[in-house]
Design an enzyme around this catalytic site. Structure first.
Site, PDB file in Angstrom:
ATOM      1  N   ALA A 276       0.877  -1.174   0.000  1.00 47.29           N
ATOM      2  CA  ALA A 276       0.000   0.000   0.000  1.00 47.29           C
ATOM      3  C   ALA A 276       0.915   1.225   0.000  1.00 47.29           C
ATOM      4  CB  ALA A 276      -0.856  -0.028   1.248  1.00 47.29           C
TER       5      ALA A 276
ATOM      6  N   GLY B  57       0.251  -4.983   0.791  1.00 46.15           N
ATOM      7  CA  GLY B  57      -0.934  -4.958  -0.073  1.00 46.15           C
ATOM      8  C   GLY B  57      -0.668  -5.592  -1.431  1.00 46.15           C
TER       9      GLY B  57
ATOM     10  N   GLU C 267      -1.082  -9.201  -0.909  1.00 39.88           N
ATOM     11  CA  GLU C 267      -2.528  -9.453  -0.757  1.00 39.88           C
ATOM     12  C   GLU C 267      -3.242  -9.417  -2.102  1.00 39.88           C
ATOM     13  OE1 GLU C 267      -2.584  -6.373   2.367  1.00 39.88           O
ATOM     14  OE2 GLU C 267      -3.817  -7.784   3.497  1.00 39.88           O
TER      15      GLU C 267
ATOM     16  N   GLU D 195       3.632  -5.560   7.365  1.00 38.30           N
ATOM     17  CA  GLU D 195       2.809  -4.590   8.104  1.00 38.30           C
ATOM     18  C   GLU D 195       3.233  -4.459   9.552  1.00 38.30           C
ATOM     19  OE1 GLU D 195       1.713  -6.892   6.040  1.00 38.30           O
ATOM     20  OE2 GLU D 195       0.402  -5.919   4.580  1.00 38.30           O
TER      21      GLU D 195
HETATM   22  N1  DAK Z   1       4.702   3.292  -0.611  1.00 41.98           N
HETATM   23  C1  DAK Z   1       5.137   4.468  -1.116  1.00 41.98           C
HETATM   24  N2  DAK Z   1       6.342   4.602  -1.719  1.00 41.98           N
HETATM   25  C2  DAK Z   1       7.121   3.510  -1.826  1.00 41.98           C
HETATM   26  C3  DAK Z   1       6.713   2.252  -1.313  1.00 41.98           C
HETATM   27  C4  DAK Z   1       5.429   2.167  -0.672  1.00 41.98           C
HETATM   28  N3  DAK Z   1       4.948   1.006  -0.190  1.00 41.98           N
HETATM   29  N4  DAK Z   1       7.695   1.357  -1.556  1.00 41.98           N
HETATM   30  C5  DAK Z   1       8.683   2.035  -2.183  1.00 41.98           C
HETATM   31  N5  DAK Z   1       8.340   3.318  -2.356  1.00 41.98           N
HETATM   32  C6  DAK Z   1       9.107   4.381  -2.991  1.00 41.98           C
HETATM   33  C7  DAK Z   1      10.303   4.786  -2.133  1.00 41.98           C
HETATM   34  O1  DAK Z   1       9.881   5.691  -1.130  1.00 41.98           O
HETATM   35  C8  DAK Z   1      11.214   5.413  -3.161  1.00 41.98           C
HETATM   36  O2  DAK Z   1      10.735   6.710  -3.447  1.00 41.98           O
HETATM   37  P1  DAK Z   1      11.776   7.960  -3.581  1.00 41.98           P
HETATM   38  O3  DAK Z   1      12.522   8.013  -2.324  1.00 41.98           O
HETATM   39  O4  DAK Z   1      12.632   7.571  -4.779  1.00 41.98           O
HETATM   40  O5  DAK Z   1      10.871   9.137  -3.845  1.00 41.98           O
HETATM   41  C9  DAK Z   1      10.968   4.560  -4.401  1.00 41.98           C
HETATM   42  O6  DAK Z   1       9.725   3.879  -4.181  1.00 41.98           O
HETATM   43  C10 DAK Z   1      12.043   3.502  -4.614  1.00 41.98           C
HETATM   44  O7  DAK Z   1      12.196   2.792  -3.395  1.00 41.98           O
HETATM   45  P2  DAK Z   1      13.616   2.558  -2.680  1.00 41.98           P
HETATM   46  O8  DAK Z   1      14.570   3.642  -3.005  1.00 41.98           O
HETATM   47  O9  DAK Z   1      13.326   2.273  -1.258  1.00 41.98           O
HETATM   48  O10 DAK Z   1      14.084   1.227  -3.433  1.00 41.98           O
HETATM   49  P3  DAK Z   1      15.045   0.095  -2.871  1.00 41.98           P
HETATM   50  O11 DAK Z   1      15.387  -0.783  -4.012  1.00 41.98           O
HETATM   51  O12 DAK Z   1      16.171   0.693  -2.083  1.00 41.98           O
HETATM   52  O13 DAK Z   1      14.140  -0.723  -1.825  1.00 41.98           O
HETATM   53  C11 DAK Z   1      12.091  -1.858  -1.082  1.00 41.98           C
HETATM   54  C12 DAK Z   1      13.025  -1.458  -2.270  1.00 41.98           C
HETATM   55  C13 DAK Z   1      10.831  -2.458  -1.659  1.00 41.98           C
HETATM   56  C14 DAK Z   1      12.796  -2.882  -0.204  1.00 41.98           C
HETATM   57  C15 DAK Z   1      11.785  -0.577  -0.259  1.00 41.98           C
HETATM   58  O14 DAK Z   1      11.304   0.435  -1.167  1.00 41.98           O
HETATM   59  C16 DAK Z   1      10.744  -0.797   0.786  1.00 41.98           C
HETATM   60  O15 DAK Z   1      11.028  -1.352   1.841  1.00 41.98           O
HETATM   61  N6  DAK Z   1       9.531  -0.327   0.508  1.00 41.98           N
HETATM   62  C17 DAK Z   1       8.452  -0.374   1.460  1.00 41.98           C
HETATM   63  C18 DAK Z   1       7.856  -1.741   1.528  1.00 41.98           C
HETATM   64  C19 DAK Z   1       6.704  -1.761   2.462  1.00 41.98           C
HETATM   65  O16 DAK Z   1       6.904  -1.732   3.703  1.00 41.98           O
HETATM   66  N7  DAK Z   1       5.495  -1.692   1.915  1.00 41.98           N
HETATM   67  C20 DAK Z   1       4.305  -1.512   2.678  1.00 41.98           C
HETATM   68  C21 DAK Z   1       3.851  -2.818   3.162  1.00 41.98           C
HETATM   69  S1  DAK Z   1       2.604  -2.614   4.334  1.00 41.98           S
HETATM   70  C22 DAK Z   1      -4.499  -1.164   5.958  1.00 41.98           C
HETATM   71  C23 DAK Z   1      -4.543  -1.269   4.583  1.00 41.98           C
HETATM   72  C24 DAK Z   1      -3.465  -1.773   3.908  1.00 41.98           C
HETATM   73  C25 DAK Z   1      -2.316  -2.164   4.581  1.00 41.98           C
HETATM   74  C26 DAK Z   1      -2.296  -2.070   5.967  1.00 41.98           C
HETATM   75  C27 DAK Z   1      -3.371  -1.595   6.662  1.00 41.98           C
HETATM   76  N8  DAK Z   1      -5.571  -0.606   6.653  1.00 41.98           N
HETATM   77  C28 DAK Z   1      -6.650   0.004   5.934  1.00 41.98           C
HETATM   78  C29 DAK Z   1      -5.543  -0.479   8.062  1.00 41.98           C
HETATM   79  C30 DAK Z   1      -1.202  -2.571   3.829  1.00 41.98           C
HETATM   80  C31 DAK Z   1       0.029  -2.309   4.284  1.00 41.98           C
HETATM   81  C32 DAK Z   1       1.185  -2.565   3.464  1.00 41.98           C
HETATM   82  O17 DAK Z   1       1.125  -2.760   2.273  1.00 41.98           O
END
Ligand code: DAK
Length: 262
Positions: free
Chosen positions: A68, A113, A116, A136
């Protein structure tokens, strides 16, 4: 190609192709992406005649969907989180109950997400660089788009709990061992060929039977119905269909059936 802001929607000869198109954010899904996907799947649902499936993937090689959009989480309060979660659930339930198979072509990161989204599809085909995670817990929350349920259904309680409690990434090889993906292919091009070839096999089957196999399998997970009772009902109803008669006749006449979906 149909015009959308966050997705590319391609109408191919016999199938639909959807690409999540936010490569700068590694295809993270924001509210806008969810609402476009909803519209897109509603359109597909109303026009499945002659189409045998949907392939959904992320633009580029690096990421299917990196979760997400975390930027949007800054504004969340209890009320808006509920709305966001309900919207996601609605979309993923729609995907799961599509009458034609939906294949997630998982190219790279499939996180939160994104995982999911892949779980709501009927089949998952991964590239070698695919990585799955439910991180998450690192954000102090739980999967909000059905992940606690579907991951458990698909890979079992022990492995699902480990993924959700540790937030560790699972590579394609382990995902295959877990039963999280059906196949691993070298790269996106090969994964696309595999996805299309599966849909080409499905294309020769009865559209009525395809829709009812999906419905009947989904009944297994529906606590409000008895899947066995429903199977008897669906099976007997299909015996009246033209497709069933055609299938049986074709067998006796030693020819390929020509199903009309009636
Ligand atoms: N959201 C927004 N931007 C994101 C992103 C995300 N999930 N993932 C990556 N980006 C962006 C980064 O911020 C970066 O942007 P800039 O800094 O260049 O502006 C760009 O994508 C490239 O990312 P990185 O520079 O970090 O790239 P790397 O190769 O170094 O790392 C990575 C890749 C995938 C390991 C890293 O980007 C990362 O850890 N990303 C976050 C992964 C993550 O934690 N995703 C969220 C999962 S939790 C709910 C509804 C839904 C959910 C929960 C609750 N409710 C309604 C209560 C769902 C939750 C989730 O999905």
């Amino acid at each position: 190609m149909r015009k959308y802001q966050f997705i590319n929607f391609h109408i191919k000869e016999n199938y639909y192709l959807i690409e999540i198109n936010r490569p700068k954010q590694l295809n993270a899904i924001n509210k806008g992406t969810i609402s476009e996907l909803k519209k897109c799947f509603t359109e597909i649902r109303s026009s499945t005649k002659g189409f045998y499936g949907v392939i959904i993937t992320g633009v580029g090689e690096k990421s299917f969907v990196a979760g997400a959009d975390i930027v949007e989480f800054n504004e969340l309060d209890q009320e808006s989180a509920k709305k966001l979660s309900e919207n996601g659930h609605e979309l993923f339930n729609t995907i799961e109950s599509m009458p034609i198979p939906v294949i997630a072509l998982v190219n790279g990161y499939s996180l939160g997400g994104g995982c999911e989204l892949a779980l709501s599809c009927h089949l998952r085909i991964a590239t070698e660089n695919a990585k799955f995670s439910q991180p998450e817990i690192n954000l102090g929350t739980i999967p909000g788009y059905g992940g606690t349920q579907r991951l458990t259904q698909i890979i079992g309680k022990g492995r699902a709990l480990e993924m959700m409690l540790t937030a560790e990434m699972v590579d394609a090889k382990s995902a295959l061992e877990y039963g999280l993906v059906n196949y691993i292919l070298d790269d996106k091009e090969k994964a696309m060929e595999k996805s299309v070839s599966i849909l080409n096999t499905v294309k020769r089957k009865s559209p009525k039977a395809i829709a009812n196999v999906i419905k009947s399998v989904n009944n297994f997970y529906n606590k409000d119905v008895n899947g066995f009772d429903q199977e008897i009902k669906i099976f007997s109803k299909l015996c009246n269909s033209e497709d069933f008669k055609e299938g049986v006749n074709a067998f006796h006449e030693k020819r390929c059936p020509s199903f009309k979906g009636k």
